[in-house]
Design an enzyme around this catalytic site. Structure first.
Site, short mmCIF file in Angstrom:
data_model
loop_
_atom_site.label_atom_id
_atom_site.label_comp_id
_atom_site.label_asym_id
_atom_site.label_seq_id
_atom_site.Cartn_x
_atom_site.Cartn_y
_atom_site.Cartn_z
N THR A 35 6.68 1.82 6.11
CA THR A 35 7.71 0.99 5.92
C THR A 35 8.70 1.29 5.17
O THR A 35 9.58 0.61 4.96
CB THR A 35 6.83 -0.41 5.16
OG1 THR A 35 5.78 0.11 4.28
CG2 THR A 35 5.97 -0.97 6.44
N SER A 126 3.58 16.83 -3.66
CA SER A 126 4.99 17.34 -3.51
C SER A 126 5.78 16.41 -4.59
O SER A 126 6.67 16.83 -5.32
CB SER A 126 5.70 17.45 -2.45
OG SER A 126 5.69 16.58 -1.34
N ASP A 171 6.68 7.55 -2.34
CA ASP A 171 5.84 8.75 -3.38
C ASP A 171 6.59 8.94 -4.75
O ASP A 171 5.83 8.90 -5.70
CB ASP A 171 5.52 9.96 -2.61
CG ASP A 171 5.05 9.73 -0.96
OD1 ASP A 171 4.60 8.69 -0.80
OD2 ASP A 171 5.26 10.42 -0.28
C1 GLA Z 1 4.68 10.18 3.31
C2 GLA Z 1 6.21 9.78 2.87
C3 GLA Z 1 6.57 8.51 2.32
C4 GLA Z 1 6.04 7.34 3.27
C5 GLA Z 1 4.59 7.64 3.88
C6 GLA Z 1 4.21 6.83 4.83
O1 GLA Z 1 3.96 9.88 2.17
O2 GLA Z 1 6.49 10.82 1.96
O3 GLA Z 1 8.00 8.25 2.04
O4 GLA Z 1 6.85 7.30 4.37
O5 GLA Z 1 4.39 9.12 4.24
O6 GLA Z 1 3.95 5.54 4.57
#
Ligand code: GLA
Length: 384
Positions: A35, A126, A171
């Site tokens: 999202t 990361s 993240d």
């Molecule tokens: C990875 C991406 C995030 C997000 C998730 C799915 O972790 O780095 O930005 O899009 O996938 O929710």
């Protein structure tokens, strides 16, 4: 990894010198998957596993970096356009360059780094590395003038420009803003966020790592994002509006462009619309102490990620089924998908039987045991 071990390696590689130690965590996400790049809501929290780095300015224009985990060393110039080849060094190079773009007078430094976020587990190793260095560079060279949200954007830009992964902000946001015992609901369109105390009496969060490794950059992650953008473009064309992401679109508009988009793109956009609503439903349920509803939404998310968004795999679907059979309250894929962990909301009394069943049944089917981590919601990026 603890700070003494980091220091032992740092001193060994850099003539007995001492630097400053920084740390930044990985994250879990209770709900709100795929999202973030659609302007929706996410609900992450930082975990106790993270990355740590000892850093010392070296008075040159070079970064001299040692990865303790990979026993790999490289030197690269801040003024080089290309940067190092290995991804573990590209994260550092990218963060330094992005900080320079934002006006920070970054100088060369020596560093040794290591971490305990399992790689490819969907726990954002990361982002932990990027946040650790963004925070450190801000502290060492930038008088801490760059805001936390901008530090998260530095990490995200590093993924986009230097690693080729068009990720959202979740993240890096979580790694920088995390607080012990608090989840965070972030509105990825406005950047506003709120802390939610995480104290689920009688329940706990458990991650089960399928140990199937995904490489997001080489995976269809970018392709999922493209699907969502295709639908937004079709809506703008048909309705003459200026929607930036699916967050700005309505269910009716999605219905209205069914004929001009591929079935796959529409199915993916439909998942995202539903997921946006599920985050809000989970927040309301949490405030009411209704963990059954939280769990039910998690199962719905898994189903959507698996069948509509198609980011699951046999191993993750299997772990989800085991959770269901054991009577676990909620279970779903966590993170980008294509491998990694399930996140499970488990009643205290079911914890031991569930973990035992997941380990035994998974090993029987796939020939190797999954790894299990108890979630401890922890602090974000910091100087030690
Ligand atoms: C990875 C991406 C995030 C997000 C998730 C799915 O972790 O780095 O930005 O899009 O996938 O929710």
């Amino acid at each position: 990894m603890n700070s003494e071990t980091i220091h032992t390696h740092f001193a060994e590689h850099f003539n007995g010198a001492t630097g400053t130690i920084y740390a930044a965590p990985g994250r879990i996400n209770l709900i709100g998957e795929h999202t973030d790049y659609n302007g929706g809501f996410v609900f992450p929290g930082a975990v106790e596993q993270g990355m740590m780095a000892e850093i010392r300015p070296n008075g040159t224009r070079a970064i001299r970096a040692y990865s303790i985990d990979l026993k790999d060393y490289d030197e690269f110039s801040l003024d080089d356009e290309q940067g190092p080849k290995a991804s573990h060094f590209r994260y550092i190079f990218g963060v330094a360059r992005e900080m320079m773009k934002r006006g920070v007078k970054v100088e060369g430094f020596d560093c040794a780094f290591a971490g305990d976020v399992p790689l490819g587990a969907g726990m954002s190793s990361s982002a932990a590395l990027e946040s650790c260095f963004a925070f450190a560079i801000n502290d060492l060279f930038g008088n801490n003038a760059i805001s936390k949200m901008e530090l998260a954007k530095v990490g995200q830009a590093t993924e986009h420009i230097y690693l080729g992964l068009n990720c959202g902000i979740m993240d890096q946001f979580a790694s920088v803003h995390g607080k012990a015992g608090q989840l965070m609901r972030l509105d990825c369109r406005s950047g506003e966020f709120e802390y939610f105390p995480w104290n689920p009496k009688g329940y706990r969060l458990v991650l089960v790592n399928s140990c199937v490794k995904h490489e997001l950059a080489g995976s269809p992650y970018n392709d999922r994002r493209k699907s969502c953008e295709n639908v937004v473009a079709a809506i703008n064309a048909k309705y003459g509006c200026k929607a930036e992401t699916l967050r700005d679109c309505s269910w009716e508009q999605i219905e209205g462009v069914k004929e001009c988009c591929s079935e796959t793109d529409i199915r993916r956009a439909t998942f995202v619309m539903g997921e946006k609503d599920r985050v809000l439903a989970v927040c309301a349920a949490l405030e009411a102490g209704d963990y059954e509803t939280v769990g039910q939404k998690m199962y719905e998310t898994h189903h959507g990620l698996s069948k509509d968004y198609e980011v699951s795999c046999e191993e993750l679907d299997f772990l989800n089924e085991v959770a269901k059979e054991c009577g676990v309250t909620g279970s779903r894929i966590m993170g980008g998908g294509f491998g990694g962990c399930t996140i499970n909301l488990v009643k205290d009394e079911l914890y031991l039987p569930f973990v035992a069943a997941a380990k035994a049944e998974y090993a029987l089917k796939f020939g190797h045991a999954p790894k299990v981590y108890d979630v401890v919601i922890s602090d974000g990026a910091r100087k030690l």
